[in-house]
Design an enzyme around this catalytic site. Structure first.
Site, PDB file in Angstrom:
ATOM      1  CD  GLU A 167      -1.536  -2.379   1.755  1.00 39.53           C
ATOM      2  OE1 GLU A 167      -0.330  -2.517   2.049  1.00 39.53           O
ATOM      3  OE2 GLU A 167      -2.379  -3.287   1.860  1.00 39.53           O
ATOM      4  CG  HIS A 216     -11.241  -6.791   7.438  1.00 45.82           C
ATOM      5  ND1 HIS A 216     -10.076  -7.057   8.102  1.00 45.82           N
ATOM      6  CD2 HIS A 216     -11.134  -7.393   6.216  1.00 45.82           C
ATOM      7  CE1 HIS A 216      -9.293  -7.800   7.332  1.00 45.82           C
ATOM      8  NE2 HIS A 216      -9.903  -8.015   6.188  1.00 45.82           N
TER       9      HIS A 216
END
Lengths: 360, 339
Positions: free
Chosen positions: B62, B131
């Site tokens: 990322e 999440h």
């Protein structure tokens, strides 16, 4: 001996005992067969960098410069050599020690000094200072002090060149300390996997602030990370401008030909401490008087001058003439920069966004 | 006017198709782009239509991928970074906050990181703490970033287009829980992002309900129920959190005198606090009939166990009962009160 065996023996299992020993490589550099005008250009650029850095050191010492300056005196051959393989449409990114990088792309001395002094005519209009340089028209896209902060940006600029079907490349100047950041490893893997045209230039000056590399890493050569990511690399004496220039030329051509990234490690040493003008002998366990003295004998400028004199390409008067002309340029640029105005107060707010529309 | 039916999810896909067809400098980079699972139906078959050179599925990196997009945006491209969950963006914080957000200012306004960074809020389903996060408040705090959270299919499409074409770095936050919302949309017209801001979706006189992204949808559903019960609510959808223009909300509260902000982020230092601070600063004394209220997530990470999850997230019923309680039409206290 094949390339892999040659590399391993040359770099003695990444320990670089030969290259990192200052008493080696103090002789004049080998300039045989190299273009003389190019040698003079390299010399002038190295002098320009050196005198500019020393001017900044003095300005800081005298308190005229308000912010920290990270100086690369002693490391000039790397920027001078690498930039000779680049153009102003390449995409060069630097870090906190990037005065040499921006000057090597062609930045004006006055604009650099003005930037460090926070003046309106500075490279970044006085908004960045020494640690945030900018000269995109000459291919210097930017430098920032977050360690390794621009490495992935350089990869992206290289990716853009590939998408634009251009032969331009991204260039990331970083230090041995930066190589410890995770984002560098991501960037090496990404560049290699996607065959991105980017040249990583590690200026390994054996120190990150006060810590010697062997206190932070198990080996001295950071090129092992290029090897790990299947990226072609060379490791050179960073105080030999010809060796740097030739290696850079080979690696840059590899990138321009669509073969993906390349990695150049140049071994060197900085004469001043991590920041500002003191030599900082007392800072860091492994930085000693003796080491510094030996590394100064490995001076990239002195070694090139010796070679030029030996080959009678120049004589003593030529050298003095070059030195004085550049000293004058530097002094003149400094005076001009000092007399420039500061940015107005509105500049604090009107550069946060490209344009702040007025909504009804 | 020719209207076509879209879901919020397919509206995002339509925006990508429009951008990739009309702007050769646009490309998309992120994880999961070549897979049908990670980004719902918002990227379906794009790599087949536009090729894998422009739709780039990446290594699990990322930080470098976001940084690469920033660098590409400085070199004439308009990249869109896709993070399948906002939680994963945290590895890229340096590229977003230290580099992209500050690049214009640090260069004296001479260069701009014209990158759109898309973070998807994807929570519930017992996925748990890593999440689930809605981190819009963090990015709204950073000068130099623009932050956009669409709550409707029209905004999901058109604000994405505006965000990608904007010269500044934009954090575009869409929400999986909205992907099935349906609406009929007119043809695309490109609007400059700088002219977009909070919008009143529904007029009313008893109370102002402010929503951000999914919580706007909660407010709209609550408004219908409340209307049947004789309460008239004005619903304002924030849409653009940074730079934040509170004038539409101030105008509404000056009329209703009562404010509830519904926010999908945590309570402390959340965006709802910013909304309330702006309103309280701006309204004349005596305008507020009652103290303002914020309905937020409790200050805890998201749980995985089913009953805890039900308790954790704000529901339409929570909004309705909060309104009734604040207006003293019910003896029940609002459900989400700080412990």
């Amino acid at each position: 001996m094949n390339m892999m065996e040659k590399r391993t023996s040359l770099f003695d299992n990444w320990e670089l005992t030969q290259l990192s020993e200052p008493r080696n490589y103090q002789d004049p550099i080998d300039i045989s067969g190299y273009d003389s005008p190019a040698l003079i250009r390299h010399l002038k650029l190295m002098y320009r960098i050196r005198f500019a850095e020393q001017c900044l050191a003095m300005g800081r010492k005298e308190g005229i410069i308000g912010g920290p300056v990270h100086l690369g005196v002693g490391q000039e051959a790397i920027a001078a050599g690498v930039s000779s393989a680049l153009t102003t449409s390449d995409r060069v990114f630097g870090a906190h020690r990037s005065h040499a990088h921006v000057l090597s792309q062609g930045a004006s001395l006055q604009a650099l000094f003005a930037e460090v002094l926070g003046r309106n005519s500075g490279l970044a209009k006085g908004m960045g200072g020494s640690m945030h340089l900018y000269d995109q028209k000459n291919g210097f896209y930017g430098s920032v002090p977050i360690v390794a902060g621009t490495v992935s940006l350089a990869v992206g600029a290289g990716l853009a060149a590939k998408l634009q079907n251009s032969t331009d490349i991204g260039v990331s100047y970083l230090g041995d300390g930066a190589v410890e950041e995770g984002t560098v490893h991501e960037s090496l893997n990404l560049a290699s996997s996607m065959k991105i045209p980017v040249l990583f230039v590690v200026e390994n000056n054996l120190f990150a602030s006060h810590m010697h590399i062997l206190q932070r890493q198990p080996k001295v050569s950071t090129a092992r990370f290029a090897y790990a990511n299947d990226i072609p690399y060379e490791v050179v004496d960073g105080n030999d401008v010809v060796e740097v220039a030739l290696a850079a030329s080979r690696l840059v051509e590899h990138c321009r030909n669509g073969n993906g990234p390349a990695f150049l490690e140049a071994i060197t040493y900085r004469w001043y401490g991590h920041v500002d003008w003191r030599e900082d002998i007392d800072v860091g366990v492994n930085r000693s008087d003796t080491d510094l003295r030996e590394w100064k004998k490995r001076d990239p400028i002195k070694r090139l001058v010796s070679s030029l004199l030996e080959a009678t390409i120049c004589n003593d008067e030529d050298i003095i003439g070059i030195e004085e002309a550049i000293k004058q340029d530097v002094d003149h640029a400094w005076e001009l920069a000092l007399s420039d105005v500061f940015p107005g107060e509105h500049t604090l707010f009107d550069r946060v966004y490209a344009k702040l529309e007025q909504r009804i | 006017m020719h209207l076509k039916t879209f879901t919020y999810g397919s509206a995002i896909l339509a925006a990508f198709e429009y951008l990739l067809e009309n702007y050769p400098e646009v490309f998309v980079i992120g994880q999961g782009l070549w897979s049908p699972w990670y980004v719902g139906n918002t990227m379906t078959d794009l790599e087949k239509k536009f090729g894998i050179k422009r739709i780039i599925d990446t290594p699990v990196s990322e930080s470098a991928c976001t940084g690469a997009a920033v660098g590409a945006s400085l070199a004439g491209m308009k990249p869109v970074v896709v993070h399948p969950r906002m939680d994963f963006m945290l590895y890229a914080m340096d590229a977003i906050v230290n580099q992209a957000a500050k690049w214009s200012h640090m260069t004296g306004g001479q260069a701009h990181a014209s990158v759109c960074i898309r973070g998807i809020i994807n929570r519930g389903g017992e996925q748990g703490a890593q999440h689930s996060q809605a981190l819009h408040a963090w990015f709204a705090h950073i000068p130099g970033l623009r932050v956009v959270m669409p709550a409707t299919p029209l905004d999901a499409r058109d604000l994405l287009i505006s965000s990608v074409l904007c010269e500044d770095p934009v954090i575009f936050i869409d929400d999986r829980w909205l992907y099935d919302l349906c609406d009929d949309l007119p043809p695309i017209t490109v609007k400059p992002l700088g002219l977009e801001g909070p919008k009143t979706l529904c007029k009313g006189k008893d109370i102002t309900l402010v929503g951000i992204g999914f919580s706007t949808h909660l407010c709209l559903e609550a408004e219908k129920i409340l209307r049947k019960n004789g309460v008239s609510s004005e619903v304002v959808d924030i849409r653009v959190l940074n730079p934040f223009d509170s004038s539409e909300i101030v105008k509404s509260v000056s009329k209703t005198g009562t404010l509830i902000v519904v926010d999908g982020g945590w309570r402390t230092c959340g965006f709802s606090g910013e909304v309330i601070a702006c309103v309280v600063e701006a309204v004349s004394s005596g305008v507020m009939k009652r103290p303002p209220v914020r309905l937020t997530l409790p200050d805890a990470p998201a749980p995985t166990s089913s009953p805890l999850e039900k308790m954790y997230y704000t529901s339409v019923e929570d909004v309705v009962s909060a309104v009734l309680s604040v207006l003293r039409l019910s003896t029940l206290a609002p459900k989400k009160i700080v412990v």
